[in-house]
Write a protein that holds these residues in place. Sequence first.
Motif, PDB file in Angstrom:
ATOM      1  N   PRO A 110       0.840  -1.201   0.000  1.00  0.00           N
ATOM      2  CA  PRO A 110       0.000   0.000   0.000  1.00  0.00           C
ATOM      3  C   PRO A 110       0.877   1.253   0.000  1.00  0.00           C
ATOM      4  CG  PRO A 110       0.021  -1.003   2.161  1.00  0.00           C
ATOM      5  CD  PRO A 110       0.789  -1.921   1.246  1.00  0.00           C
ATOM      6  N   ILE A 111       0.367   2.287  -0.624  1.00  0.00           N
ATOM      7  CA  ILE A 111       1.083   3.553  -0.658  1.00  0.00           C
ATOM      8  C   ILE A 111       0.638   4.370   0.549  1.00  0.00           C
ATOM      9  CG2 ILE A 111       1.456   5.664  -1.968  1.00  0.00           C
ATOM     10  CD1 ILE A 111       0.856   4.086  -4.495  1.00  0.00           C
ATOM     11  N   ASP A 112       1.609   4.823   1.333  1.00  0.00           N
ATOM     12  CA  ASP A 112       1.252   5.606   2.525  1.00  0.00           C
ATOM     13  C   ASP A 112       1.121   7.090   2.179  1.00  0.00           C
ATOM     14  OD1 ASP A 112       3.918   5.986   2.029  1.00  0.00           O
ATOM     15  OD2 ASP A 112       4.541   5.929   4.128  1.00  0.00           O
ATOM     16  N   LYS A 113       0.564   7.837   3.097  1.00  0.00           N
ATOM     17  CA  LYS A 113       0.274   9.269   2.878  1.00  0.00           C
ATOM     18  C   LYS A 113       1.555  10.060   2.609  1.00  0.00           C
ATOM     19  CE  LYS A 113      -4.165   9.110   3.694  1.00  0.00           C
ATOM     20  NZ  LYS A 113      -5.111   9.265   2.648  1.00  0.00           N
ATOM     21  N   ALA A 114       2.647   9.709   3.278  1.00  0.00           N
ATOM     22  CA  ALA A 114       3.903  10.442   3.093  1.00  0.00           C
ATOM     23  C   ALA A 114       4.426  10.290   1.663  1.00  0.00           C
ATOM     24  CB  ALA A 114       4.945   9.950   4.089  1.00  0.00           C
ATOM     25  N   SER A 115       4.168   9.142   1.031  1.00  0.00           N
ATOM     26  CA  SER A 115       4.619   8.927  -0.343  1.00  0.00           C
ATOM     27  C   SER A 115       3.697   9.577  -1.357  1.00  0.00           C
ATOM     28  CB  SER A 115       4.690   7.424  -0.642  1.00  0.00           C
ATOM     29  OG  SER A 115       5.572   6.791   0.229  1.00  0.00           O
ATOM     30  N   LEU A 138      -2.695   6.672 -10.642  1.00  0.00           N
ATOM     31  CA  LEU A 138      -2.048   6.097  -9.453  1.00  0.00           C
ATOM     32  C   LEU A 138      -2.574   6.759  -8.185  1.00  0.00           C
ATOM     33  CD1 LEU A 138       0.162   4.270  -8.184  1.00  0.00           C
ATOM     34  CD2 LEU A 138       1.721   6.201  -8.456  1.00  0.00           C
ATOM     35  N   LEU A 139      -2.680   8.085  -8.213  1.00  0.00           N
ATOM     36  CA  LEU A 139      -3.167   8.795  -7.032  1.00  0.00           C
ATOM     37  C   LEU A 139      -4.626   8.485  -6.737  1.00  0.00           C
ATOM     38  CD1 LEU A 139      -1.368  12.189  -7.678  1.00  0.00           C
ATOM     39  CD2 LEU A 139      -0.867  10.532  -5.858  1.00  0.00           C
ATOM     40  N   LYS A 140      -5.413   8.278  -7.784  1.00  0.00           N
ATOM     41  CA  LYS A 140      -6.828   7.946  -7.590  1.00  0.00           C
ATOM     42  C   LYS A 140      -6.951   6.563  -6.923  1.00  0.00           C
ATOM     43  CE  LYS A 140      -9.583   9.110 -10.884  1.00  0.00           C
ATOM     44  NZ  LYS A 140     -10.332   9.142 -12.163  1.00  0.00           N
ATOM     45  N   ARG A 141      -6.127   5.599  -7.378  1.00  0.00           N
ATOM     46  CA  ARG A 141      -6.156   4.255  -6.783  1.00  0.00           C
ATOM     47  C   ARG A 141      -5.662   4.276  -5.333  1.00  0.00           C
ATOM     48  NH1 ARG A 141      -2.932   1.402 -11.118  1.00  0.00           N
ATOM     49  NH2 ARG A 141      -4.149   1.988 -12.910  1.00  0.00           N
TER      50      ARG A 141
END
Length: 143
Positions: A110-115, A138-141
């Motif tokens: 999973p992509i975290d908020k900091a990334s 990518l940001l939407k997903r």
Amino acid sequence: MRSPQPLQRILAGDTLFAAWEARRRRELELTCAVQSELPRQLAARIRVADAQHATLEIVADSGAVAAAVRQRLPAVLAQLARDGHEFTGIRVRVQVRLDVQAPTKFSANPIDKASVAPLARLARSLSPGPLKASLDRLLKRAG
């Protein structure tokens, strides 16, 4: 009372076990000799099953591996003859082995908020195009 003896000595003293061990060692030696003549991908998927007769018996994991090994049999037989092993032929059969360990399923990272924050700034600064569209997806997903 007798002192305990190493298992290796007990098994070597029994003629039946000694014969099995000799057969296992010979088959292992021949497996290594055959594998040295095959490409690494094929070598890992075959083994010698019977070397007690004039015809060497090789077992392959699948039909595709067996077919590829059959194409290389003349070279394998020649190499065995150079190594001093006398066989009139080689028989390849298929014996499918099931993997004991199930393949590990990898979960998506999973992509975290900091990334996400630097990627969002980059997406806002880009002019319309394929890179901007990819970053937006990518940001939407990522949410």
